[in-house]
Scaffold this motif. Sequence first.
Motif, PDB file in Angstrom:
ATOM      1  N   VAL A 249       0.835  -1.203   0.000  1.00 49.86           N
ATOM      2  CA  VAL A 249       0.000   0.000   0.000  1.00 49.86           C
ATOM      3  C   VAL A 249       0.871   1.254   0.000  1.00 49.86           C
ATOM      4  N   THR A 250       1.835   1.291   0.907  1.00 51.08           N
ATOM      5  CA  THR A 250       2.684   2.482   1.030  1.00 51.08           C
ATOM      6  C   THR A 250       3.488   2.726  -0.236  1.00 51.08           C
ATOM      7  N   GLU A 251       4.041   1.672  -0.813  1.00 50.29           N
ATOM      8  CA  GLU A 251       4.853   1.847  -2.020  1.00 50.29           C
ATOM      9  C   GLU A 251       3.999   2.294  -3.201  1.00 50.29           C
ATOM     10  N   LYS A 252       2.746   1.871  -3.233  1.00 54.49           N
ATOM     11  CA  LYS A 252       1.861   2.312  -4.315  1.00 54.49           C
ATOM     12  C   LYS A 252       1.542   3.808  -4.156  1.00 54.49           C
ATOM     13  N   ILE A 253       1.269   4.259  -2.918  1.00 52.12           N
ATOM     14  CA  ILE A 253       0.910   5.668  -2.694  1.00 52.12           C
ATOM     15  C   ILE A 253       2.069   6.598  -3.039  1.00 52.12           C
ATOM     16  N   PHE A 254       3.287   6.221  -2.590  1.00 54.48           N
ATOM     17  CA  PHE A 254       4.446   7.101  -2.789  1.00 54.48           C
ATOM     18  C   PHE A 254       5.294   6.704  -3.990  1.00 54.48           C
ATOM     19  N   ASN A 255       4.761   5.810  -4.803  1.00 50.08           N
ATOM     20  CA  ASN A 255       5.436   5.419  -6.047  1.00 50.08           C
ATOM     21  C   ASN A 255       6.867   4.951  -5.793  1.00 50.08           C
ATOM     22  N   ILE A 256       7.011   4.022  -4.878  1.00 43.33           N
ATOM     23  CA  ILE A 256       8.320   3.453  -4.558  1.00 43.33           C
ATOM     24  C   ILE A 256       8.454   2.114  -5.300  1.00 43.33           C
ATOM     25  N   PRO A 257       9.479   1.953  -6.138  1.00 44.55           N
ATOM     26  CA  PRO A 257       9.591   0.729  -6.941  1.00 44.55           C
ATOM     27  C   PRO A 257      10.130  -0.464  -6.154  1.00 44.55           C
ATOM     28  N   GLY A 258       9.485  -0.793  -5.047  1.00 45.84           N
ATOM     29  CA  GLY A 258       9.942  -1.894  -4.206  1.00 45.84           C
ATOM     30  C   GLY A 258       9.167  -3.176  -4.456  1.00 45.84           C
ATOM     31  N   ILE A 259       9.326  -4.124  -3.536  1.00 43.34           N
ATOM     32  CA  ILE A 259       8.688  -5.433  -3.661  1.00 43.34           C
ATOM     33  C   ILE A 259       7.158  -5.305  -3.636  1.00 43.34           C
ATOM     34  N   GLY A 260       6.645  -4.469  -2.735  1.00 41.01           N
ATOM     35  CA  GLY A 260       5.195  -4.292  -2.651  1.00 41.01           C
ATOM     36  C   GLY A 260       4.620  -3.696  -3.923  1.00 41.01           C
ATOM     37  N   PHE A 261       5.339  -2.741  -4.493  1.00 45.64           N
ATOM     38  CA  PHE A 261       4.894  -2.116  -5.742  1.00 45.64           C
ATOM     39  C   PHE A 261       4.889  -3.137  -6.881  1.00 45.64           C
ATOM     40  N   GLN A 262       5.935  -3.943  -6.946  1.00 44.98           N
ATOM     41  CA  GLN A 262       6.011  -4.977  -7.996  1.00 44.98           C
ATOM     42  C   GLN A 262       4.938  -6.050  -7.781  1.00 44.98           C
ATOM     43  N   LEU A 263       4.660  -6.369  -6.508  1.00 47.22           N
ATOM     44  CA  LEU A 263       3.614  -7.360  -6.225  1.00 47.22           C
ATOM     45  C   LEU A 263       2.247  -6.830  -6.644  1.00 47.22           C
ATOM     46  N   TYR A 264       2.014  -5.546  -6.393  1.00 45.94           N
ATOM     47  CA  TYR A 264       0.746  -4.919  -6.811  1.00 45.94           C
ATOM     48  C   TYR A 264       0.598  -4.981  -8.326  1.00 45.94           C
ATOM     49  N   LYS A 265       1.665  -4.638  -9.049  1.00 42.20           N
ATOM     50  CA  LYS A 265       1.619  -4.685 -10.510  1.00 42.20           C
ATOM     51  C   LYS A 265       1.379  -6.114 -11.001  1.00 42.20           C
ATOM     52  N   ALA A 266       2.060  -7.073 -10.374  1.00 42.38           N
ATOM     53  CA  ALA A 266       1.924  -8.467 -10.812  1.00 42.38           C
ATOM     54  C   ALA A 266       0.503  -8.978 -10.594  1.00 42.38           C
ATOM     55  N   ILE A 267      -0.096  -8.612  -9.468  1.00 39.84           N
ATOM     56  CA  ILE A 267      -1.477  -9.031  -9.203  1.00 39.84           C
ATOM     57  C   ILE A 267      -2.426  -8.372 -10.206  1.00 39.84           C
ATOM     58  N   SER A 268      -2.154  -7.103 -10.536  1.00 42.91           N
ATOM     59  CA  SER A 268      -3.035  -6.370 -11.452  1.00 42.91           C
ATOM     60  C   SER A 268      -3.065  -6.989 -12.840  1.00 42.91           C
ATOM     61  N   ILE A 269      -1.911  -7.486 -13.302  1.00 40.21           N
ATOM     62  CA  ILE A 269      -1.855  -8.043 -14.662  1.00 40.21           C
ATOM     63  C   ILE A 269      -1.867  -9.574 -14.649  1.00 40.21           C
ATOM     64  N   GLU A 270      -2.189 -10.168 -13.456  1.00 41.04           N
ATOM     65  CA  GLU A 270      -2.262 -11.625 -13.315  1.00 41.04           C
ATOM     66  C   GLU A 270      -0.952 -12.294 -13.715  1.00 41.04           C
ATOM     67  N   ASP A 271       0.159 -11.706 -13.237  1.00 40.12           N
ATOM     68  CA  ASP A 271       1.479 -12.265 -13.494  1.00 40.12           C
ATOM     69  C   ASP A 271       1.786 -13.305 -12.412  1.00 40.12           C
ATOM     70  N   GLY A 272       1.303 -14.523 -12.611  1.00 38.77           N
ATOM     71  CA  GLY A 272       1.416 -15.575 -11.606  1.00 38.77           C
ATOM     72  C   GLY A 272       2.834 -15.881 -11.156  1.00 38.77           C
ATOM     73  N   PRO A 273       3.800 -16.070 -12.071  1.00 39.02           N
ATOM     74  CA  PRO A 273       5.171 -16.398 -11.628  1.00 39.02           C
ATOM     75  C   PRO A 273       5.763 -15.355 -10.692  1.00 39.02           C
TER      76      PRO A 273
END
Length: 307
Positions: A249-273
């Motif tokens: 949540v925090t990385e999405k709000i402040f646009n931090i390219p961390g693990i949480g941000f990448q996990l959010y992107k992966a869930i959004s595009i159904e990137d299972g691996p």
Amino acid sequence: MFRYIVRRILQMVLAFFGTTLLVYWLMFAASGDPIAALAGERPLSESTRLALIREFHLDEPFITQYAYYMKGLLTLDLGVNTSGRLIGDLVASAWPWTLRLALLAFLFVVVAGITLGMIAGTRRGGAFDNITLLGTLVVISIPVFVIGQVLALIGVRFDLFPTNVVGNDSLAALIVPALVLGSLSLATAVRLTRTSVTENLRADYVRTARAKGVKRGRIVGVHVLRNSLIPVITFLGVELGALMGGAIVTEKIFNIPGIGFQLYKAISIEDGPTVVTIVSLLVIVYLVMNLIVDILYGVLDPRIRYE
């Protein structure tokens, strides 16, 4: 102690395989056509499609695919995501951001949480105690994403601090996001420390120490603090893993390219691996932190036996 650590490590191995199997099955059951996701809008010939299916073992049973995945994970071959990028490179570039953010938030929680909790516990019923209880109650009752959005809005409107961290790798840019990430944990740590200190101040060993003429500073700083930290350390140990997982949540709000941000992107595009790999790494963090916490019990309280 050695036998206890070995037993806990064996439990960690079982927990790791059980958790990764469950997450892999969830992504396996929820995913649609991974080849279509991998190709995007590009047209694929039938021969190319069959080659990709064989390359990613998609024609194999579920348990065989899981075995291939675990083999790659244990040999640090994390494979590629649906965009064709190496997941290892993705994690390597994102992990330092989340690690610095989580450690900074954890530092706030430990220093401010224990200090404020100690002061409130030793001044139970006073003005500081009441203000602390009210303040922590307000923080706990507000969702983290609301706190983050409000601070981001304030930062944009009054230009007080950066709200877009990407491209700014200074530690100062992570202070506000770390405060947001650790806000709930900080409030909980304060209340937990305060309660534990209050209970220990009523214990028999404190009355005995007072009767022997031991100074209050030594009673609180040595005896009460040490015994009060046992439940706090249990909470803090689990929270470090939770901070890394909760950074989404925090990385999405402040646009931090961390693990949480990448996990959010992966869930959004159904990137299972990518989802399964990141969750597996977070599971390892949780398990290791739990092991460290269990070992610290013996250091803080020698009465605890592991047999």
